[in-house]
Design a protein around this motif. Structure first.
Motif, PDB file in Angstrom:
ATOM      1  N   LEU A   1     -25.181   1.780  10.576  1.00  0.00           N
ATOM      2  CA  LEU A   1     -26.286   2.645  10.148  1.00  0.00           C
ATOM      3  C   LEU A   1     -25.765   3.816   9.315  1.00  0.00           C
ATOM      4  CD1 LEU A   1     -29.388   2.946  10.371  1.00  0.00           C
ATOM      5  CD2 LEU A   1     -29.009   4.554  12.227  1.00  0.00           C
ATOM      6  N   LYS A   2     -24.618   4.337   9.736  1.00  0.00           N
ATOM      7  CA  LYS A   2     -24.026   5.469   8.997  1.00  0.00           C
ATOM      8  C   LYS A   2     -23.644   5.029   7.572  1.00  0.00           C
ATOM      9  CE  LYS A   2     -21.116   9.383   9.596  1.00  0.00           C
ATOM     10  NZ  LYS A   2     -21.136  10.474  10.427  1.00  0.00           N
ATOM     11  N   LYS A   3     -23.043   3.843   7.484  1.00  0.00           N
ATOM     12  CA  LYS A   3     -22.662   3.306   6.165  1.00  0.00           C
ATOM     13  C   LYS A   3     -23.905   3.047   5.302  1.00  0.00           C
ATOM     14  CE  LYS A   3     -19.657   0.029   7.581  1.00  0.00           C
ATOM     15  NZ  LYS A   3     -18.662  -1.058   7.498  1.00  0.00           N
ATOM     16  N   ARG A   4     -24.941   2.527   5.954  1.00  0.00           N
ATOM     17  CA  ARG A   4     -26.193   2.255   5.243  1.00  0.00           C
ATOM     18  C   ARG A   4     -26.774   3.572   4.714  1.00  0.00           C
ATOM     19  NH1 ARG A   4     -31.804   2.325   6.402  1.00  0.00           N
ATOM     20  NH2 ARG A   4     -32.961   0.616   5.416  1.00  0.00           N
ATOM     21  N   PHE A   5     -26.779   4.571   5.579  1.00  0.00           N
ATOM     22  CA  PHE A   5     -27.308   5.890   5.192  1.00  0.00           C
ATOM     23  C   PHE A   5     -26.534   6.446   3.997  1.00  0.00           C
ATOM     24  CE2 PHE A   5     -26.416  10.496   5.689  1.00  0.00           C
ATOM     25  CZ  PHE A   5     -27.648  10.987   5.294  1.00  0.00           C
ATOM     26  N   GLU A   6     -25.201   6.321   4.056  1.00  0.00           N
ATOM     27  CA  GLU A   6     -24.376   6.858   2.955  1.00  0.00           C
ATOM     28  C   GLU A   6     -24.664   6.122   1.641  1.00  0.00           C
ATOM     29  OE1 GLU A   6     -20.563   6.559   4.800  1.00  0.00           O
ATOM     30  OE2 GLU A   6     -20.861   8.431   5.939  1.00  0.00           O
ATOM     31  N   ALA A   7     -24.871   4.806   1.750  1.00  0.00           N
ATOM     32  CA  ALA A   7     -25.151   4.010   0.547  1.00  0.00           C
ATOM     33  C   ALA A   7     -26.528   4.338  -0.037  1.00  0.00           C
ATOM     34  CB  ALA A   7     -25.059   2.526   0.883  1.00  0.00           C
TER      35      ALA A   7
ATOM     36  N   LEU B   1     -37.336   1.703   3.586  1.00  0.00           N
ATOM     37  CA  LEU B   1     -36.846   2.991   4.095  1.00  0.00           C
ATOM     38  C   LEU B   1     -36.277   2.839   5.503  1.00  0.00           C
ATOM     39  CD1 LEU B   1     -39.889   5.211   2.988  1.00  0.00           C
ATOM     40  CD2 LEU B   1     -37.745   4.865   1.756  1.00  0.00           C
ATOM     41  N   CYS B   2     -36.818   1.859   6.253  1.00  0.00           N
ATOM     42  CA  CYS B   2     -36.405   1.739   7.659  1.00  0.00           C
ATOM     43  C   CYS B   2     -36.036   0.315   8.077  1.00  0.00           C
ATOM     44  CB  CYS B   2     -37.527   2.249   8.566  1.00  0.00           C
ATOM     45  SG  CYS B   2     -39.106   1.388   8.324  1.00  0.00           S
ATOM     46  N   GLU B   3     -36.267  -0.680   7.211  1.00  0.00           N
ATOM     47  CA  GLU B   3     -36.052  -2.067   7.602  1.00  0.00           C
ATOM     48  C   GLU B   3     -34.593  -2.460   7.349  1.00  0.00           C
ATOM     49  OE1 GLU B   3     -40.018  -1.702   5.336  1.00  0.00           O
ATOM     50  OE2 GLU B   3     -38.005  -0.866   5.268  1.00  0.00           O
ATOM     51  N   LEU B   4     -33.853  -2.639   8.439  1.00  0.00           N
ATOM     52  CA  LEU B   4     -32.408  -2.870   8.316  1.00  0.00           C
ATOM     53  C   LEU B   4     -32.071  -4.217   7.682  1.00  0.00           C
ATOM     54  CD1 LEU B   4     -31.400  -1.393  11.790  1.00  0.00           C
ATOM     55  CD2 LEU B   4     -31.158  -0.302   9.567  1.00  0.00           C
ATOM     56  N   ASN B   5     -33.011  -5.180   7.761  1.00  0.00           N
ATOM     57  CA  ASN B   5     -32.696  -6.515   7.223  1.00  0.00           C
ATOM     58  C   ASN B   5     -32.697  -6.555   5.691  1.00  0.00           C
ATOM     59  OD1 ASN B   5     -35.491  -6.122   8.160  1.00  0.00           O
ATOM     60  ND2 ASN B   5     -35.917  -8.022   7.076  1.00  0.00           N
ATOM     61  N   TYR B   6     -33.066  -5.452   5.030  1.00  0.00           N
ATOM     62  CA  TYR B   6     -32.992  -5.427   3.566  1.00  0.00           C
ATOM     63  C   TYR B   6     -31.654  -4.862   3.069  1.00  0.00           C
ATOM     64  CZ  TYR B   6     -38.039  -6.272   3.771  1.00  0.00           C
ATOM     65  OH  TYR B   6     -39.286  -6.805   4.023  1.00  0.00           O
ATOM     66  N   THR B   7     -30.764  -4.487   3.996  1.00  0.00           N
ATOM     67  CA  THR B   7     -29.446  -3.974   3.603  1.00  0.00           C
ATOM     68  C   THR B   7     -28.385  -4.695   4.421  1.00  0.00           C
ATOM     69  OG1 THR B   7     -29.872  -2.196   5.185  1.00  0.00           O
ATOM     70  CG2 THR B   7     -30.109  -1.645   2.861  1.00  0.00           C
ATOM     71  N   ASN B   8     -27.707  -5.638   3.790  1.00  0.00           N
ATOM     72  CA  ASN B   8     -26.710  -6.428   4.527  1.00  0.00           C
ATOM     73  C   ASN B   8     -25.310  -5.873   4.335  1.00  0.00           C
ATOM     74  OD1 ASN B   8     -28.555  -8.235   5.558  1.00  0.00           O
ATOM     75  ND2 ASN B   8     -28.520  -9.482   3.704  1.00  0.00           N
TER      76      ASN B   8
ATOM     77  N   GLY C   1     -17.126  -4.995   4.164  1.00  0.00           N
ATOM     78  CA  GLY C   1     -17.567  -3.839   4.956  1.00  0.00           C
ATOM     79  C   GLY C   1     -18.520  -2.916   4.215  1.00  0.00           C
ATOM     80  N   SER C   2     -18.693  -3.144   2.893  1.00  0.00           N
ATOM     81  CA  SER C   2     -19.628  -2.282   2.154  1.00  0.00           C
ATOM     82  C   SER C   2     -21.066  -2.780   2.369  1.00  0.00           C
ATOM     83  CB  SER C   2     -19.285  -2.279   0.665  1.00  0.00           C
ATOM     84  OG  SER C   2     -19.469  -3.587   0.145  1.00  0.00           O
ATOM     85  N   ILE C   3     -22.020  -1.946   2.028  1.00  0.00           N
ATOM     86  CA  ILE C   3     -23.437  -2.292   2.260  1.00  0.00           C
ATOM     87  C   ILE C   3     -24.096  -2.661   0.935  1.00  0.00           C
ATOM     88  CG2 ILE C   3     -25.658  -1.451   3.160  1.00  0.00           C
ATOM     89  CD1 ILE C   3     -23.596  -1.572   5.382  1.00  0.00           C
ATOM     90  N   ASP C   4     -24.753  -3.820   0.923  1.00  0.00           N
ATOM     91  CA  ASP C   4     -25.470  -4.282  -0.266  1.00  0.00           C
ATOM     92  C   ASP C   4     -26.891  -3.722  -0.218  1.00  0.00           C
ATOM     93  OD1 ASP C   4     -26.661  -5.567  -2.334  1.00  0.00           O
ATOM     94  OD2 ASP C   4     -26.355  -7.606  -1.578  1.00  0.00           O
ATOM     95  N   ILE C   5     -27.199  -2.793  -1.128  1.00  0.00           N
ATOM     96  CA  ILE C   5     -28.537  -2.165  -1.077  1.00  0.00           C
ATOM     97  C   ILE C   5     -29.463  -2.692  -2.179  1.00  0.00           C
ATOM     98  CG2 ILE C   5     -27.693  -0.053   0.048  1.00  0.00           C
ATOM     99  CD1 ILE C   5     -27.957   1.348  -2.724  1.00  0.00           C
ATOM    100  N   SER C   6     -29.031  -3.775  -2.878  1.00  0.00           N
ATOM    101  CA  SER C   6     -29.827  -4.248  -4.031  1.00  0.00           C
ATOM    102  C   SER C   6     -31.234  -4.692  -3.621  1.00  0.00           C
ATOM    103  CB  SER C   6     -29.093  -5.372  -4.762  1.00  0.00           C
ATOM    104  OG  SER C   6     -28.765  -6.405  -3.851  1.00  0.00           O
ATOM    105  N   LYS C   7     -31.351  -5.359  -2.462  1.00  0.00           N
ATOM    106  CA  LYS C   7     -32.680  -5.832  -2.032  1.00  0.00           C
ATOM    107  C   LYS C   7     -33.574  -4.644  -1.643  1.00  0.00           C
ATOM    108  CE  LYS C   7     -34.936  -9.367   0.685  1.00  0.00           C
ATOM    109  NZ  LYS C   7     -34.868 -10.361   1.744  1.00  0.00           N
ATOM    110  N   ALA C   8     -32.970  -3.639  -1.005  1.00  0.00           N
ATOM    111  CA  ALA C   8     -33.730  -2.443  -0.613  1.00  0.00           C
ATOM    112  C   ALA C   8     -34.277  -1.737  -1.855  1.00  0.00           C
ATOM    113  CB  ALA C   8     -32.837  -1.494   0.188  1.00  0.00           C
ATOM    114  N   ILE C   9     -33.469  -1.654  -2.890  1.00  0.00           N
ATOM    115  CA  ILE C   9     -33.899  -1.003  -4.136  1.00  0.00           C
ATOM    116  C   ILE C   9     -35.059  -1.780  -4.751  1.00  0.00           C
ATOM    117  CG2 ILE C   9     -33.192  -0.555  -6.538  1.00  0.00           C
ATOM    118  CD1 ILE C   9     -30.354   0.044  -5.320  1.00  0.00           C
TER     119      ILE C   9
END
Length: 499
Positions: free
Chosen positions: A129-135, A62-69, A74-82
């Protein structure tokens, strides 16, 4: 001195959260199996699982930025966060099952609701952070996440961090109220009390000196009883090595092929803890920043509200350090002793590759107290050094192994290494560790007891309803599970009270 010889079905080495989780799962699945535990310290949960030795974050990305590269486009990879969020949901479900069935009680003694926040400064980071939030915010697992770059809003969320901030540099944060603070030490002790009530034999102050294969394929452990000085021999068909940083040397003693070409690099940590109750009261969140260049992911600076012994605390850190010990209670010869002919090249390759990390650790070790307070002031501009004390956190041993990425690759995660026949398994690595203990121990069951999985599946599904299901692809199911576990674990009313 008499040599005691005993036989059992399962041996667990180390009385931390991993052994506690595996032992309690097995007791539900096969109550008739005999389980014996060996722990070299006097109590359960005294090393890596202890509440002072880890961040206590219910790691759900939810808050660890290193899980979203950020990817090259320029897009954000959220697979690890999921993946990590779904793994934490398994833990929540299992803990709920234990509470619902009165196997452990008073969940508020080990888990509390706390907002999870990410905080960044500078235009580039704010845009990330904004891009991460949107993703993330479109994803059911991250529902309820808010973003703000408005100083007035941030003052509401994090008054302590915003007070006295003179820089006009861009600043932004995300906030999600469904985060948790988990006291893994308390949880571990509860689970071991439960195991004791189920006739699990727990031997404290017992050190495992050697592990050997016997002619019938069982494992024989040579164990030193610290109090009596006696040497005991215990055999079992299955052994789990869950000794935190102490697991690697024991894994090496087994001689299994899977233990070769694996090394470990110890990293120690320090936290600053606030001793001024007035300051503690002004902050209510876990706020994670961005790692410095060259820093390992687990050294991300964060300012955390923690509940330890049911008292609200405020911790900032971690500051990385170096000690050759694999455990806080280990030996200065741990690192050198772990270098073997079969992993020396792996270790040397890592040394060459990780120059930036080595440099970073040396800088961290050299930090004076005043320099640490300076780093704290990046979070709390008005911090006074007399309000903060130093606490030494736990030792983490990062796994080094040969992978497709090359020889001597440093792994930042939690890893199960097991014998081909499933008779022995060891857990190595660090964060997100304890938060994903249930997922990791299910992996141990799948790898080591494949022949029983079909028979065990209905019971596993009863304990962990989303086992084998993607929650992300089943938003209604996720909503149902999240709501019911929040209720059982007492995370509901309190959330409303804070809002």
């Amino acid at each position: 001195m008499s040599n005691i010889q005993k036989k059992t079905d399962v041996i667990l080495i180390g009385a931390g959260v991993m052994s506690a989780t595996l032992g309690s799962l097995l007791k539900e699945l096969v109550p008739e199996w005999e389980i014996t535990v060996f722990e070299k310290l006097a109590n359960a949960g005294e090393e890596s699982s202890n509440e002072w030795n880890n961040a206590g974050t219910g790691h759900a990305a939810l808050c660890e930025l290193n899980y979203t590269n950020e990817k090259e486009d320029g897009s954000i990879d959220i697979s690890k966060a999921i993946k990590i969020n779904e793994q934490f949901q398994l833990s929540r479900q299992y803990w709920s099952y234990l509470v619902k069935n009165n196997l452990i009680s008073n969940p508020q003694d080990f888990i509390k609701p706390i907002p999870h926040m990410s905080l960044v400064q500078g235009d580039e980071n704010v845009s990330f952070l904004k891009k991460r939030f949107e993703a993330l915010s479109n994803n059911p697992l991250f529902q309820g996440m808010e973003f703000s770059d408005a100083p007035e809003k941030l003052k509401e969320w994090i008054p302590l961090i915003m007070e006295g901030r003179t820089s006009d540099e861009a600043i932004a944060a995300t906030k999600i109220d469904s985060g948790t603070d988990v006291n893994f030490g308390a949880l571990t002790r509860m689970l071991f009390e439960h195991l004791e009530s189920k006739n699990v034999e727990i031997n404290y102050k017992h050190t495992v000196k050697d592990i050997k294969r016997t002619s019938d394929g069982s494992w024989e452990l040579k164990v030193h009883n610290i109090d009596s000085g006696n040497i005991e021999y215990h055999t079992a068909k299955f052994v789990f090595i869950g000794g935190g940083g102490g697991s690697l040397p024991l894994l090496q003693k087994t001689g299994i092929p899977e233990s070769k070409h694996v090394g470990g690099f110890p990293v120690s940590g320090l936290f600053l803890v606030c001793n001024n109750p007035e300051v503690v009261e002004q902050h209510h969140a876990k706020v994670y920043g961005k790692a410095k260049v060259g820093a390992p992911p687990m050294s991300v600076p964060h300012l955390d509200t923690r509940y330890i012994d049911n008292k609200k605390s405020l911790l900032f850190g971690p500051f990385a350090g170096f000690s050759p010990k694999f455990l806080k209670t280990g030996s200065n010869f741990d690192l050198i002793g772990s270098v073997k002919p079969n992993n020396v090249m792996t270790m040397l390759a890592a040394g060459v590759k990780e120059m930036a990390l080595t440099k970073y650790l040396i800088q961290q070790v050299m930090l004076s107290n005043e320099k640490r307070i300076d780093e704290l002031r990046e979070f709390i501009p008005n911090a006074k050094s007399e309000d903060w004390d130093i606490v030494v956190a736990g030792q983490r041993v990062q796994v080094i192994k040969d992978t497709e990425a090359g020889k001597g690759t440093l792994q930042f995660g939690t890893e199960v290494i097991h014998a081909k026949d499933g008779s022995i398994a060891a857990l190595l690595g660090a964060s997100p560790g304890a938060s994903t203990a249930v997922h990791v121990m299910l992996e141990v069951l799948e790898k080591c007891f494949p022949q029983y999985m079909k028979e065990w599946e209905p019971k596993i599904m009863e304990m962990i309803p989303s086992y084998g299901v993607s929650l992300m692809d089943n938003p209604e199911f996720f909503e149902e599970i999240h709501t019911s576990t929040a209720k059982v674990l007492g995370l509901v009313e309190k959330e409303l009270a804070y809002n």
